[in-house]
Design a protein around this motif. Structure first.
Motif, PDB file in Angstrom:
ATOM      1  N   LEU A 189      -5.200 -11.129   5.132  1.00 17.56           N
ATOM      2  CA  LEU A 189      -5.326  -9.669   5.135  1.00 17.56           C
ATOM      3  C   LEU A 189      -4.016  -9.023   5.582  1.00 17.56           C
ATOM      4  O   LEU A 189      -3.544  -8.059   4.962  1.00 17.56           O
ATOM      5  N   ALA A 190      -3.427  -9.547   6.648  1.00 16.92           N
ATOM      6  CA  ALA A 190      -2.173  -9.002   7.166  1.00 16.92           C
ATOM      7  C   ALA A 190      -1.068  -9.084   6.120  1.00 16.92           C
ATOM      8  O   ALA A 190      -0.291  -8.139   5.938  1.00 16.92           O
ATOM      9  N   ASP A 191      -0.998 -10.208   5.418  1.00 14.73           N
ATOM     10  CA  ASP A 191       0.017 -10.379   4.374  1.00 14.73           C
ATOM     11  C   ASP A 191      -0.141  -9.313   3.295  1.00 14.73           C
ATOM     12  O   ASP A 191       0.849  -8.754   2.802  1.00 14.73           O
ATOM     13  N   TYR A 192      -1.392  -9.049   2.934  1.00 13.70           N
ATOM     14  CA  TYR A 192      -1.635  -8.028   1.904  1.00 13.70           C
ATOM     15  C   TYR A 192      -1.204  -6.647   2.399  1.00 13.70           C
ATOM     16  O   TYR A 192      -0.589  -5.876   1.664  1.00 13.70           O
ATOM     17  N   ILE A 193      -1.523  -6.338   3.649  1.00 16.54           N
ATOM     18  CA  ILE A 193      -1.179  -5.031   4.224  1.00 16.54           C
ATOM     19  C   ILE A 193       0.333  -4.842   4.287  1.00 16.54           C
ATOM     20  O   ILE A 193       0.845  -3.761   3.981  1.00 16.54           O
ATOM     21  N   PHE A 194       1.084  -5.885   4.665  1.00 16.25           N
ATOM     22  CA  PHE A 194       2.541  -5.787   4.744  1.00 16.25           C
ATOM     23  C   PHE A 194       3.144  -5.448   3.377  1.00 16.25           C
ATOM     24  O   PHE A 194       4.095  -4.675   3.277  1.00 16.25           O
ATOM     25  N   VAL A 195       2.572  -6.017   2.324  1.00 16.07           N
ATOM     26  CA  VAL A 195       3.107  -5.808   0.971  1.00 16.07           C
ATOM     27  C   VAL A 195       2.620  -4.480   0.373  1.00 16.07           C
ATOM     28  O   VAL A 195       3.318  -3.864  -0.432  1.00 16.07           O
ATOM     29  N   ASN A 196       1.433  -4.048   0.787  1.00 15.02           N
ATOM     30  CA  ASN A 196       0.812  -2.863   0.173  1.00 15.02           C
ATOM     31  C   ASN A 196       0.483  -1.797   1.215  1.00 15.02           C
ATOM     32  O   ASN A 196      -0.593  -1.201   1.198  1.00 15.02           O
ATOM     33  N   THR A 197       1.415  -1.543   2.106  1.00  7.65           N
ATOM     34  CA  THR A 197       1.164  -0.630   3.223  1.00  7.65           C
ATOM     35  C   THR A 197       0.744   0.765   2.750  1.00  7.65           C
ATOM     36  O   THR A 197      -0.244   1.334   3.228  1.00  7.65           O
ATOM     37  N   THR A 198       1.496   1.316   1.815  1.00  8.48           N
ATOM     38  CA  THR A 198       1.205   2.678   1.348  1.00  8.48           C
ATOM     39  C   THR A 198      -0.151   2.758   0.672  1.00  8.48           C
ATOM     40  O   THR A 198      -0.951   3.656   0.960  1.00  8.48           O
ATOM     41  N   ASN A 199      -0.453   1.810  -0.219  1.00 11.45           N
ATOM     42  CA  ASN A 199      -1.732   1.843  -0.944  1.00 11.45           C
ATOM     43  C   ASN A 199      -2.925   1.646  -0.015  1.00 11.45           C
ATOM     44  O   ASN A 199      -4.001   2.197  -0.263  1.00 11.45           O
ATOM     45  N   THR A 200      -2.736   0.882   1.049  1.00  7.89           N
ATOM     46  CA  THR A 200      -3.844   0.571   1.949  1.00  7.89           C
ATOM     47  C   THR A 200      -4.463   1.818   2.561  1.00  7.89           C
ATOM     48  O   THR A 200      -5.686   1.907   2.726  1.00  7.89           O
ATOM     49  N   ILE A 254      -2.174   3.295   9.864  1.00  5.27           N
ATOM     50  CA  ILE A 254      -1.308   2.879   8.760  1.00  5.27           C
ATOM     51  C   ILE A 254      -0.581   4.087   8.183  1.00  5.27           C
ATOM     52  O   ILE A 254       0.625   4.049   7.900  1.00  5.27           O
ATOM     53  N   ALA A 255      -1.299   5.196   8.010  1.00  5.85           N
ATOM     54  CA  ALA A 255      -0.696   6.410   7.456  1.00  5.85           C
ATOM     55  C   ALA A 255       0.418   6.933   8.366  1.00  5.85           C
ATOM     56  O   ALA A 255       1.454   7.396   7.899  1.00  5.85           O
ATOM     57  N   LYS A 256       0.202   6.841   9.668  1.00  5.27           N
ATOM     58  CA  LYS A 256       1.196   7.342  10.624  1.00  5.27           C
ATOM     59  C   LYS A 256       2.465   6.501  10.640  1.00  5.27           C
ATOM     60  O   LYS A 256       3.554   7.018  10.891  1.00  5.27           O
ATOM     61  N   CYS A 257       2.323   5.199  10.399  1.00 10.15           N
ATOM     62  CA  CYS A 257       3.499   4.341  10.469  1.00 10.15           C
ATOM     63  C   CYS A 257       4.225   4.244   9.137  1.00 10.15           C
ATOM     64  O   CYS A 257       5.358   3.765   9.067  1.00 10.15           O
ATOM     65  N   ASP A 258       3.575   4.698   8.062  1.00 10.89           N
ATOM     66  CA  ASP A 258       4.238   4.695   6.768  1.00 10.89           C
ATOM     67  C   ASP A 258       5.219   5.863   6.716  1.00 10.89           C
ATOM     68  O   ASP A 258       5.236   6.723   7.590  1.00 10.89           O
ATOM     69  N   GLY A 304     -11.287  12.831  -8.477  1.00 12.83           N
ATOM     70  CA  GLY A 304      -9.958  12.238  -8.448  1.00 12.83           C
ATOM     71  C   GLY A 304      -9.172  12.626  -7.215  1.00 12.83           C
ATOM     72  O   GLY A 304      -9.686  13.249  -6.294  1.00 12.83           O
ATOM     73  N   TYR A 305      -7.918  12.248  -7.199  1.00 11.11           N
ATOM     74  CA  TYR A 305      -6.907  12.558  -6.200  1.00 11.11           C
ATOM     75  C   TYR A 305      -6.985  11.641  -4.983  1.00 11.11           C
ATOM     76  O   TYR A 305      -7.996  11.589  -4.280  1.00 11.11           O
ATOM     77  N   ASN A 306      -5.902  10.914  -4.745  1.00 10.84           N
ATOM     78  CA  ASN A 306      -5.795  10.035  -3.584  1.00 10.84           C
ATOM     79  C   ASN A 306      -5.356  10.845  -2.369  1.00 10.84           C
ATOM     80  O   ASN A 306      -4.203  11.277  -2.293  1.00 10.84           O
ATOM     81  N   GLU A 307      -6.261  11.029  -1.442  1.00  7.83           N
ATOM     82  CA  GLU A 307      -5.986  11.806  -0.236  1.00  7.83           C
ATOM     83  C   GLU A 307      -5.695  10.867   0.926  1.00  7.83           C
ATOM     84  O   GLU A 307      -6.507  10.019   1.272  1.00  7.83           O
ATOM     85  N   SER A 308      -4.530  11.033   1.544  1.00  6.24           N
ATOM     86  CA  SER A 308      -4.171  10.245   2.720  1.00  6.24           C
ATOM     87  C   SER A 308      -4.953  10.732   3.928  1.00  6.24           C
ATOM     88  O   SER A 308      -5.365  11.901   3.977  1.00  6.24           O
ATOM     89  N   PRO A 309      -5.187   9.866   4.927  1.00  5.50           N
ATOM     90  CA  PRO A 309      -5.830  10.326   6.168  1.00  5.50           C
ATOM     91  C   PRO A 309      -5.088  11.491   6.819  1.00  5.50           C
ATOM     92  O   PRO A 309      -5.677  12.283   7.548  1.00  5.50           O
ATOM     93  N   LEU A 310      -3.780  11.606   6.537  1.00  5.66           N
ATOM     94  CA  LEU A 310      -2.988  12.699   7.096  1.00  5.66           C
ATOM     95  C   LEU A 310      -3.187  13.999   6.321  1.00  5.66           C
ATOM     96  O   LEU A 310      -2.717  15.048   6.744  1.00  5.66           O
TER      97      LEU A 310
END
Length: 285
Positions: free
Chosen positions: A23-34, A72-76, A233-239
Protein backbone atom coordinates in the motif's frame (compact mmCIF):
# COMPACT_ATOMS: atom_id res chain seq x y z
CA UNK A 1 7.73 14.26 14.86
CA UNK A 2 7.26 13.67 11.12
CA UNK A 3 6.84 16.77 8.95
CA UNK A 4 4.29 15.16 6.62
CA UNK A 5 2.31 11.96 6.36
CA UNK A 6 4.74 10.78 3.67
CA UNK A 7 7.62 11.25 6.11
CA UNK A 8 5.69 9.22 8.71
CA UNK A 9 5.12 6.42 6.19
CA UNK A 10 8.83 6.43 5.29
CA UNK A 11 9.88 6.26 8.95
CA UNK A 12 7.55 3.37 9.77
CA UNK A 13 8.01 1.50 6.50
CA UNK A 14 10.44 -1.14 7.90
CA UNK A 15 7.84 -2.17 10.51
CA UNK A 16 4.97 -2.52 8.04
CA UNK A 17 3.47 -5.87 7.06
CA UNK A 18 3.86 -7.05 3.48
CA UNK A 19 0.40 -5.71 2.58
CA UNK A 20 1.08 -2.37 4.27
CA UNK A 21 4.35 -2.02 2.34
CA UNK A 22 2.47 -2.75 -0.88
CA UNK A 23 0.00 0.00 0.00
CA UNK A 24 2.79 2.42 0.93
CA UNK A 25 4.58 1.76 -2.36
CA UNK A 26 1.40 2.57 -4.26
CA UNK A 27 0.86 5.79 -2.28
CA UNK A 28 4.45 6.98 -2.92
CA UNK A 29 3.97 6.55 -6.68
CA UNK A 30 0.39 7.88 -6.81
CA UNK A 31 0.34 10.52 -4.09
CA UNK A 32 -1.77 13.06 -5.98
CA UNK A 33 -4.36 10.55 -7.22
CA UNK A 34 -4.73 8.97 -3.78
CA UNK A 35 -6.33 12.08 -2.26
CA UNK A 36 -9.21 11.79 -4.74
CA UNK A 37 -9.93 8.09 -4.13
CA UNK A 38 -12.51 6.42 -1.95
CA UNK A 39 -11.22 3.69 0.34
CA UNK A 40 -12.66 1.02 -1.96
CA UNK A 41 -10.98 2.59 -5.02
CA UNK A 42 -7.63 2.73 -3.24
CA UNK A 43 -8.01 -0.89 -2.14
CA UNK A 44 -8.80 -2.00 -5.69
CA UNK A 45 -5.98 0.02 -7.28
CA UNK A 46 -3.31 -0.87 -4.73
CA UNK A 47 -4.27 -4.54 -4.49
CA UNK A 48 -4.88 -4.62 -0.74
CA UNK A 49 -8.02 -4.95 1.37
CA UNK A 50 -10.00 -2.07 2.90
CA UNK A 51 -9.17 -3.54 6.31
CA UNK A 52 -5.46 -3.20 5.52
CA UNK A 53 -5.99 0.48 4.66
CA UNK A 54 -7.89 1.09 7.90
CA UNK A 55 -5.13 -0.57 9.96
CA UNK A 56 -2.53 1.39 7.98
CA UNK A 57 -4.23 4.71 8.88
CA UNK A 58 -4.43 3.81 12.57
CA UNK A 59 -0.77 2.77 12.67
CA UNK A 60 0.05 6.26 11.41
CA UNK A 61 -1.91 7.75 14.32
CA UNK A 62 -4.89 8.84 12.22
CA UNK A 63 -8.55 8.47 13.20
CA UNK A 64 -9.54 7.01 9.85
CA UNK A 65 -9.29 7.10 6.07
CA UNK A 66 -10.72 10.60 5.64
CA UNK A 67 -8.02 11.98 7.96
CA UNK A 68 -5.47 10.14 5.85
CA UNK A 69 -6.77 11.70 2.61
CA UNK A 70 -6.61 15.16 4.15
CA UNK A 71 -3.04 14.53 5.34
CA UNK A 72 -2.06 13.38 1.84
CA UNK A 73 -3.66 16.49 0.31
CA UNK A 74 -1.75 18.75 2.70
CA UNK A 75 1.62 17.21 1.93
CA UNK A 76 1.11 17.20 -1.83
CA UNK A 77 1.93 20.30 -3.89
CA UNK A 78 -0.46 23.13 -3.01
CA UNK A 79 -0.76 26.76 -4.03
CA UNK A 80 -0.27 29.73 -1.75
CA UNK A 81 -4.07 29.72 -1.33
CA UNK A 82 -4.02 26.17 0.05
CA UNK A 83 -5.44 24.40 -3.02
CA UNK A 84 -3.94 21.45 -4.92
CA UNK A 85 -1.65 22.61 -7.73
CA UNK A 86 -2.09 19.59 -10.01
CA UNK A 87 -4.91 21.09 -12.09
CA UNK A 88 -4.95 23.81 -14.76
CA UNK A 89 -8.06 25.16 -12.98
CA UNK A 90 -6.18 25.74 -9.70
CA UNK A 91 -6.38 29.35 -8.54
CA UNK A 92 -3.42 31.23 -7.03
CA UNK A 93 -3.05 34.69 -5.53
CA UNK A 94 -1.02 35.69 -8.60
CA UNK A 95 -4.03 35.24 -10.89
CA UNK A 96 -5.89 38.30 -12.08
CA UNK A 97 -9.63 38.45 -11.49
CA UNK A 98 -10.30 37.75 -15.15
CA UNK A 99 -8.02 34.70 -14.96
CA UNK A 100 -9.84 33.48 -11.84
CA UNK A 101 -13.20 33.88 -13.60
CA UNK A 102 -11.93 31.87 -16.58
CA UNK A 103 -10.61 29.08 -14.33
CA UNK A 104 -13.90 28.90 -12.43
CA UNK A 105 -15.79 28.69 -15.71
CA UNK A 106 -13.50 25.89 -16.88
CA UNK A 107 -14.00 23.97 -13.61
CA UNK A 108 -17.79 24.20 -13.86
CA UNK A 109 -17.80 23.18 -17.53
CA UNK A 110 -15.50 20.25 -16.69
CA UNK A 111 -17.87 19.12 -13.94
CA UNK A 112 -20.89 19.28 -16.25
CA UNK A 113 -19.12 17.44 -19.06
CA UNK A 114 -17.84 14.70 -16.76
CA UNK A 115 -21.31 14.26 -15.22
CA UNK A 116 -22.86 14.08 -18.67
CA UNK A 117 -20.37 11.38 -19.68
CA UNK A 118 -21.32 9.40 -16.56
CA UNK A 119 -25.07 9.65 -17.20
CA UNK A 120 -26.83 6.30 -17.20
CA UNK A 121 -30.22 6.62 -18.92
CA UNK A 122 -31.48 3.37 -17.45
CA UNK A 123 -30.54 4.50 -13.93
CA UNK A 124 -32.25 7.87 -14.47
CA UNK A 125 -35.37 6.09 -15.75
CA UNK A 126 -35.40 3.78 -12.73
CA UNK A 127 -34.97 6.75 -10.39
CA UNK A 128 -37.80 8.66 -12.09
CA UNK A 129 -40.07 5.62 -11.75
CA UNK A 130 -39.32 5.41 -8.02
CA UNK A 131 -39.94 9.14 -7.52
CA UNK A 132 -43.21 8.99 -9.49
CA UNK A 133 -44.57 6.03 -7.51
CA UNK A 134 -43.48 7.28 -4.09
CA UNK A 135 -45.87 8.37 -1.39
CA UNK A 136 -43.20 10.72 0.00
CA UNK A 137 -39.70 11.54 -1.20
CA UNK A 138 -37.23 12.50 1.53
CA UNK A 139 -34.39 14.68 0.22
CA UNK A 140 -31.44 14.14 2.55
CA UNK A 141 -27.77 15.04 2.79
CA UNK A 142 -25.27 16.28 5.36
CA UNK A 143 -22.98 19.30 5.41
CA UNK A 144 -22.59 20.69 1.91
CA UNK A 145 -24.69 17.83 0.57
CA UNK A 146 -27.61 19.03 2.69
CA UNK A 147 -27.59 22.16 0.52
CA UNK A 148 -27.95 19.96 -2.56
CA UNK A 149 -30.80 18.05 -0.92
CA UNK A 150 -32.55 21.37 -0.29
CA UNK A 151 -31.99 22.36 -3.93
CA UNK A 152 -33.66 19.12 -5.04
CA UNK A 153 -36.61 19.72 -2.72
CA UNK A 154 -36.95 23.33 -3.93
CA UNK A 155 -36.89 22.23 -7.57
CA UNK A 156 -39.39 19.39 -7.19
CA UNK A 157 -41.68 21.35 -4.86
CA UNK A 158 -42.88 23.34 -7.89
CA UNK A 159 -44.17 20.12 -9.46
CA UNK A 160 -45.29 17.97 -6.51
CA UNK A 161 -46.03 18.28 -2.77
CA UNK A 162 -44.57 14.82 -2.06
CA UNK A 163 -40.99 16.02 -1.72
CA UNK A 164 -39.72 16.74 1.80
CA UNK A 165 -36.42 18.18 2.98
CA UNK A 166 -35.14 17.68 6.53
CA UNK A 167 -31.75 19.18 7.42
CA UNK A 168 -31.18 17.91 10.97
CA UNK A 169 -29.65 14.42 11.09
CA UNK A 170 -31.62 13.44 14.23
CA UNK A 171 -34.91 14.43 12.61
CA UNK A 172 -33.87 12.52 9.49
CA UNK A 173 -33.47 9.36 11.58
CA UNK A 174 -36.91 9.89 13.12
CA UNK A 175 -38.52 10.40 9.70
CA UNK A 176 -36.87 7.29 8.22
CA UNK A 177 -37.85 5.17 11.22
CA UNK A 178 -41.51 5.96 10.44
CA UNK A 179 -41.24 5.75 6.64
CA UNK A 180 -42.60 2.82 4.64
CA UNK A 181 -41.49 0.95 1.49
CA UNK A 182 -43.88 3.22 -0.44
CA UNK A 183 -41.60 6.16 0.33
CA UNK A 184 -38.24 6.96 -1.30
CA UNK A 185 -35.03 8.55 -0.04
CA UNK A 186 -33.15 10.81 -2.45
CA UNK A 187 -29.74 11.02 -0.78
CA UNK A 188 -26.84 13.32 -1.67
CA UNK A 189 -23.29 12.45 -0.60
CA UNK A 190 -20.32 13.36 -2.78
CA UNK A 191 -18.01 11.06 -0.79
CA UNK A 192 -20.62 8.41 -0.01
CA UNK A 193 -18.87 7.85 3.31
CA UNK A 194 -20.09 9.70 6.41
CA UNK A 195 -21.22 8.39 9.79
CA UNK A 196 -24.65 10.09 9.75
CA UNK A 197 -25.26 8.76 6.25
CA UNK A 198 -24.55 5.19 7.34
CA UNK A 199 -26.93 5.49 10.31
CA UNK A 200 -29.81 6.68 8.12
CA UNK A 201 -29.29 4.31 5.21
CA UNK A 202 -28.99 1.35 7.56
CA UNK A 203 -32.46 2.10 8.93
CA UNK A 204 -33.84 2.68 5.44
CA UNK A 205 -32.48 -0.63 4.16
CA UNK A 206 -33.88 -2.50 7.17
CA UNK A 207 -37.33 -0.98 6.55
CA UNK A 208 -37.22 -1.72 2.81
CA UNK A 209 -37.26 1.93 1.73
CA UNK A 210 -35.87 2.49 -1.79
CA UNK A 211 -32.78 4.71 -1.93
CA UNK A 212 -31.61 6.90 -4.81
CA UNK A 213 -28.03 8.04 -4.25
CA UNK A 214 -26.19 10.90 -5.94
CA UNK A 215 -22.44 10.52 -5.34
CA UNK A 216 -19.05 10.70 -7.02
CA UNK A 217 -17.88 7.25 -5.93
CA UNK A 218 -19.66 4.20 -7.40
CA UNK A 219 -18.07 1.81 -4.88
CA UNK A 220 -18.60 3.90 -1.75
CA UNK A 221 -20.28 2.68 1.43
CA UNK A 222 -23.46 4.55 0.51
CA UNK A 223 -23.58 2.91 -2.93
CA UNK A 224 -23.82 -0.49 -1.28
CA UNK A 225 -27.14 0.60 0.29
CA UNK A 226 -28.64 2.24 -2.79
CA UNK A 227 -31.17 0.88 -5.26
CA UNK A 228 -30.10 3.46 -7.85
CA UNK A 229 -26.71 5.22 -7.99
CA UNK A 230 -26.28 8.38 -10.07
CA UNK A 231 -22.71 9.64 -10.50
CA UNK A 232 -21.60 13.26 -10.55
CA UNK A 233 -18.29 14.32 -12.09
CA UNK A 234 -15.36 16.43 -10.91
CA UNK A 235 -12.51 15.24 -8.70
CA UNK A 236 -12.70 17.29 -5.51
CA UNK A 237 -9.66 17.32 -3.22
CA UNK A 238 -10.20 17.23 0.57
CA UNK A 239 -8.80 20.78 0.50
CA UNK A 240 -11.65 21.85 -1.82
CA UNK A 241 -14.51 20.46 0.25
CA UNK A 242 -17.82 22.05 -0.72
CA UNK A 243 -16.56 23.40 -4.05
CA UNK A 244 -19.10 24.88 -6.43
CA UNK A 245 -17.74 22.81 -9.33
CA UNK A 246 -18.57 19.56 -7.50
CA UNK A 247 -22.07 20.90 -6.86
CA UNK A 248 -22.60 21.79 -10.53
CA UNK A 249 -22.65 18.14 -11.55
CA UNK A 250 -25.17 17.36 -8.81
CA UNK A 251 -27.36 20.28 -9.90
CA UNK A 252 -27.32 18.90 -13.44
CA UNK A 253 -28.50 15.51 -12.15
CA UNK A 254 -31.28 17.19 -10.17
CA UNK A 255 -32.53 18.84 -13.36
CA UNK A 256 -32.29 15.55 -15.28
CA UNK A 257 -34.46 13.89 -12.64
CA UNK A 258 -36.83 16.85 -12.53
CA UNK A 259 -37.54 16.90 -16.25
CA UNK A 260 -37.72 13.11 -16.34
CA UNK A 261 -40.34 13.33 -13.58
CA UNK A 262 -42.30 16.03 -15.40
CA UNK A 263 -42.17 14.02 -18.65
CA UNK A 264 -43.63 10.99 -16.85
CA UNK A 265 -46.28 13.06 -15.05
CA UNK A 266 -47.04 15.90 -17.51
CA UNK A 267 -50.57 16.86 -16.46
CA UNK A 268 -49.92 16.82 -12.71
CA UNK A 269 -46.60 18.64 -12.94
CA UNK A 270 -47.96 21.21 -15.39
CA UNK A 271 -50.88 22.05 -13.11
CA UNK A 272 -48.58 22.23 -10.08
CA UNK A 273 -46.15 24.53 -11.91
CA UNK A 274 -48.96 26.87 -12.88
CA UNK A 275 -50.34 26.94 -9.32
CA UNK A 276 -46.95 27.56 -7.68
CA UNK A 277 -46.01 30.22 -10.27
CA UNK A 278 -49.25 32.07 -9.57
CA UNK A 279 -48.64 31.90 -5.83
CA UNK A 280 -45.08 33.22 -6.17
CA UNK A 281 -46.17 36.04 -8.50
CA UNK A 282 -48.10 37.61 -5.62
CA UNK A 283 -44.82 37.85 -3.68
CA UNK A 284 -43.15 39.94 -6.39
CA UNK A 285 -43.27 43.74 -6.57
Amino acid sequence: MSATILDAITEQYPSFTRSAKKLADYIFVNTTNTQYMSISSLAENSGVSEATITRFCRKLGLAGYNDFKLAIAKCDRVTDMGEPSDSPQTITSEDSLSCIFQKLLSSNILSLNETYELLDEQAITRAVDLLSDAGRVYCFGHGGSSVMAMEAWARFSTASPRFIHIADSHMQVIAVSLATPRDVILFFSYSGATRDMEDILNIARTRGIPIILITHFPKSQAAAFADVVLLCGYNESPLQSGSIAAKMGQMFLIDCLFYGYCKKNPEVSSAAKATTAEAITKKLL
